[in-house]
Design an enzyme around this catalytic site. Structure first.
Site, short mmCIF file in Angstrom:
data_model
loop_
_atom_site.label_atom_id
_atom_site.label_comp_id
_atom_site.label_asym_id
_atom_site.label_seq_id
_atom_site.Cartn_x
_atom_site.Cartn_y
_atom_site.Cartn_z
N CYS A 1 -14.57 -5.64 -41.03
CA CYS A 1 -14.53 -6.20 -39.68
C CYS A 1 -14.42 -7.72 -39.74
O CYS A 1 -14.60 -8.33 -40.80
CB CYS A 1 -15.77 -5.78 -38.91
SG CYS A 1 -15.78 -4.02 -38.51
N HIS B 1 -16.32 -9.65 -33.97
CA HIS B 1 -17.70 -9.67 -33.48
C HIS B 1 -18.40 -10.99 -33.80
O HIS B 1 -17.96 -11.78 -34.64
CB HIS B 1 -18.49 -8.49 -34.06
CG HIS B 1 -18.68 -8.53 -35.54
ND1 HIS B 1 -19.77 -9.12 -36.15
CD2 HIS B 1 -17.92 -8.06 -36.57
CE1 HIS B 1 -19.68 -9.00 -37.47
NE2 HIS B 1 -18.56 -8.36 -37.74
#
Length: 656
Positions: free
Chosen positions: A562, A543
Site C-alpha cells: 500500500c 493512506h
C-alpha cells in the site's frame, strides 16, 4: 398474313419484323454465353490476375469516394523507356447518374479501381490491415508512394524515430529505398514492373508508416510482457487519419508521425535528455571508475577525489576542472599567520585536486539529488555505484522510460491522481490548477506496489486495519507464536470468517484456520486517520500513517504494497473541493473537518470517481529539464530494454 402497322396509314412487311426478332434473340443468347464464360474464368484464372482485370469485387456508395478521386482517379501505366514508375493521371469519366424511381432503394455506385480491390483483399491477411484501410480511405484509395521524394521523406521520418529511442531496424528503411530504386532501374532499362509488385511495394511502405504510428501512439512493447502485475489498459489506436493522410499528401510523413507523438512535457524533456546523453556518448563518454569500497567525506584528501572531480565534470560540472577563484581569508582576517589553502587546477593529479573541497561537495550533493540518493555530500558505496554507471547505460535507461511514457500518454484523463512508484511521489493533476505533489512510501521489492489504473470512489475515516493475508501469514502469525501478548499490545482482535470475534487464547496459533486479525482505529493504527480507496484485486490503497519519519529518506520502499502519503489530508481536502456541485455546498475544508469530527469508522463517497494510476518509471525530468535517474528498485528495466531492442515482426520488405 397481315402487315404490322409502322405509323398511321403505313404497315411494315412481315419479313422485316421477323428479321428484327431473329437479331434480338441471337443477342440475348450471346449475352448468356459471355456471362457463363466470365463465371468460369473467375474460377480458373489465378487470384492476382483476377485482381488485375476484375473491375468490381466490391461496390461502395458513390458519395463515399473523395471528390478528387471521382473527378479523375489515378491509374498506373507502364511505358518502355519511362524514367519512373510514377502514377500518370488518367481522365476517368464519372459513372452516369442513375435515374431512380421514387421509393427505390437503389443509389448511385462507383466502380472500385484495381488497386482498391487489391488493397481490400490484401488487408485481410496483413498485420494491421484495418489500419491500412483506414489510411487509404482517408487518402482516397490513391497510391501514396509512387513519387521518389515521398519515399525518401518516409525513410527519413522513420529514421528520425531514433530520437524517440525506438529501433530503426524495425522499419526496414534501407529495404524500402532499395526496393523503390530497383523499380526505377527496371523502368529506365525499358523493363516493365509488374502492377501487383508495385502495389505490393505501396502497401509495404504504408505498413511501415502504420507500424511507426502505432509504436509512437501505444509503444512497441506489450507492457504485460515486462510486468505481470500491469493493469493499466492501453487505449484503442485511434489516430486522426485525415490529418495523417493530409501530411503524406503534402510530402511530409514526419508531420504524420508528429500527429501521434506524445505531447506531454515530460516526454519532450526525455527526448532532449536522450539527445544530450548521446552527444556525451559520441564524444567518448567516460572511462569506468576503479572500484572503491571506502567513504569520502568533506575535507578528505585522496586519489579517488581526482576521479570524482573528472566524472562530475563530464556530467556538466565543468567548473570543477577550473581553479577555485573563491576569495580566501587573509592572515589579518584570521588574526594570525596566513595559512596556505590549496587551489584545484585542471584535475591534473596535483595535490590540490585530491582535496574533497566545498565546491566538489556541492556538486556531489546535486548529483545525489538527481539520482535519488541521500543528499549528505558523503560519497559512499551507493553514490560511487551511481557514478560508475556508463553513459551507454544511461542512454538505454532514457530509451526504455520513453517507451513507458508511450504506454501511458494517450491513457491520461484530464484529472487524475498519479503515484510515481520508483520516484516515491504522488501527484494530483487538475486542469487549470497547480499540480499538488507529496512524498510517499511504497512496497518493498518483495512486496511490490502493483502497476494499475482504477478510480477513487470513497474515503474511510478512522479506519480499522484488517491484516492482509500475506502479512498475516508472514509477519503476524510468527509474532503471535513468539509473544502471546502481541495482539493485546497492538490493540488487535481475532475474527472468524463471518466477522464474529474469537477468544485469542482459544485459537491454535499453529493451525488457526480461516481467521482474520483486525486492528482497531486509534493512534497506533498503521492507516492513521484516513484511507483513500479504489477498487483493485490487490487490495492496495493510499493512506495516512503515524510513522512519518520514513518520508525523510530518499528511497522509500518500506511498505507491504500500500501507499503511505505524506500530508494525505491535503489530498483528501482537494478531492472533496473538486467534488462540489454548486458553490452553496460546503467547501473541501469544511467537508474534511466534519468527517474527522464524526466518531467511529465511516465512509464518505465521492460523487464522481477520480482516476488513479500507479505507475513505475526510473527516469523523470525535473522542473529545469535535468533528468532524475532513480534506482530500479523492482528490477524491471532490463526486461523492458530487452523487449524494446528485440527485432520487430516480419514485414513485407522481407520478401521484396
Amino acid at each position: 398474313m397481315g402487315n404490322v402497322i409502322d405509323k398511321p396509314g403505313r404497315r411494315l412487311p412481315q419479313w422485316v419484323l421477323g428479321a428484327c426478332l431473329l437479331v434480338f434473340g441471337l443477342s440475348c443468347a450471346a449475352s448468356g454465353i459471355w456471362a457463363q464464360a466470365e463465371a468460369v474464368s473467375t474460377e480458373t484464372i489465378p487470384a492476382e490476375t483476377v485482381l488485375l482485370h476484375t473491375r468490381v469485387s466490391e461496390t461502395l456508395p458513390f458519395a463515399a469516394i473523395p471528390s478528387e478521386a471521382r473527378a479523375g482517379q489515378a491509374a498506373t501505366v507502364e511505358e518502355a523507356g519511362s524514367e519512373s514508375p510514377a502514377e500518370v493521371p488518367v481522365e476517368v469519366d464519372e459513372p452516369p447518374t442513375l435515374e431512380v424511381a421514387s421509393g427505390s432503394s437503389m443509389a448511385p455506385i462507383a466502380l472500385a479501381t484495381p488497386f482498391e480491390t487489391y488493397l481490400r483483399a490484401a488487408s485481410q491477411t496483413l498485420s494491421h490491415g484495418s489500419d491500412l484501410l483506414s489510411f487509404y480511405e482517408a487518402f482516397g484509395f490513391r497510391q501514396a508512394w509512387a513519387d521518389e521524394g515521398r519515399v525518401e521523406a518516409l525513410a527519413s521520418a522513420l529514421e528520425g524515430l531514433d530520437a524517440d529511442g525506438l529501433v530503426i531496424a524495425d522499419y526496414s528503411t534501407a529495404a524500402l529505398l532499395t526496393a523503390y530504386r530497383q523499380s526505377l532501374a527496371m523502368t529506365s532499362h525499358g523493363q516493365s514492373a509488374n502492377e501487383v509488385d508495385r502495389w505490393r511495394f505501396e502497401l509495404a511502405a504504408t505498413q511501415r508508416l502504420v507500424l511507426a504510428l502505432r509504436h509512437l501512439y501505444l509503444g512497441k512493447v506489450d507492457p504485460v510482457r515486462t510486468d505481470a502485475q500491469w493493469e493499466i489498459p492501453l487505449p484503442d489506436f485511434a489516430p486522426d487519419w485525415a490529418a495523417i493522410a493530409s501530411a503524406v499528401a503534402n510530402g511530409d510523413p514526419a508531420a504524420a508521425l508528429e500527429q501521434v507523438r506524445p505531447h506531454q512535457v515530460a516526454y519532450r524533456q526525455l527526448r532532449q535528455g536522450l539527445a544530450r546523453y548521446r552527444t556525451l556518448q559520441a564524444a567518448g563518454g567516460w572511462a569506468p571508475l576503479a572500484s572503491f569500497s571506502g567513504v569520502l567525506r568533506p575535507g578528505d584528501h585522496a586519489l579517488e577525489v581526482i576521479a570524482l572531480r573528472r566524472r562530475l565534470a563530464a556530467l556538466g560540472e565543468l567548473e570543477l576542472l577550473m581553479p577555485d577563484l573563491t576569495p580566501r581569508a587573509t592572515a589579518a582576517d584570521l588574526g594570525g599567520t596566513q595559512v596556505a589553502i590549496p587551489e584545484p587546477g585542471l584535475a591534473s593529479g596535483s595535490s590540490a585536486d585530491q582535496v574533497y573541497d566545498a565546491r566538489l561537495v556541492a556538486a556531489v550533493e546535486r548529483f545525489q539529488h538527481e539520482h535519488l540518493l541521500e543528499v549528505d555530500g558523503v560519497v559512499g558505496p551507493r553514490t560511487w555505484a551511481a557514478l560508475s554507471v556508463s553513459v551507454a547505460e544511461r542512454v538505454d535507461q532514457i530509451r526504455l522510460n520513453l517507451e513507458r511514457l508511450r504506454w501511458l500518454s494517450h491513457a491520461l484523463p484530464e484529472r487524475y491522481v498519479l503515484v510515481d512508484i520508483a520516484g516515491y511521489e504522488v501527484s494530483y493533476v487538475r486542469p487549470g490548477q497547480p499540480t499538488w505533489r507529496s512524498r510517499v512510501v511504497v512496497g518493498r521489492p518483495y512486496r511490490r506496489t502493483p502497476t494499475l489504473r482504477s478510480a477513487i470512489t470513497h474515503m474511510t475515516f478512522h479506519p480499522t486495519w484488517t491484516v492482509p493475508p500475506t502479512i498475516l501469514r508472514e509477519d503476524v502469525l510468527p509474532a503471535v507464536r513468539r509473544d502471546p501478548f502481541y495482539l493485546m499490545r497492538h490493540d488487535m482482535r481475532v475474527l472468524d470468517r463471518q466477522g464474529w470475534p474469537l477468544d485469542p487464547w482459544q485459537v491454535d496459533w499453529w493451525q488457526p484456520g480461516p481467521i482474520k486479525i483486525q486492528q482497531r482505529a486509534g493512534p497506533s493504527n498503521p492507516l492513521g486517520d484516513v484511507v483513500i480507496r479504489f477498487p483493485n484485486r490487490h487490495l492496495v490503497y493510499l493512506h495516512d500513517t503515524p510513522s512519518r519519519s520514513l518520508f525523510e529518506r530518499a528511497q522509500r520502499s518500506f511498505s507491504s504494497g500500500c501507499i503511505r502519503v505524506e500530508g494525505v489530508l491535503e489530498l483528501v481536502q482537494l478531492l472533496f473541493e473538486d467534488d462540489r456541485v454548486t458553490p452553496d455546498e460546503p467547501d473541501g475544508a469544511a467537508r474534511l473537518s466534519h468527517a474527522l469530527q464524526q466518531a467511529g469508522t465511516h465512509n464518505v463517497r465521492l460523487r464522481v470517481p477520480v482516476p488513479v494510476l500507479l505507475f513505475y518509471s526510473t527516469v523523470q525530468p525535473a522542473a529545469d529539464g535535468r533528468l532524475i535517474f532513480r534506482p530500479d528498485v523492482y528490477e524491471r528495466d532490463a526486461t523492458v530494454l530487452a523487449a524494446l531492442v528485440e527485432k520487430g515482426g516480419k514485414n513485407l520488405f522481407d520478401g521484396l
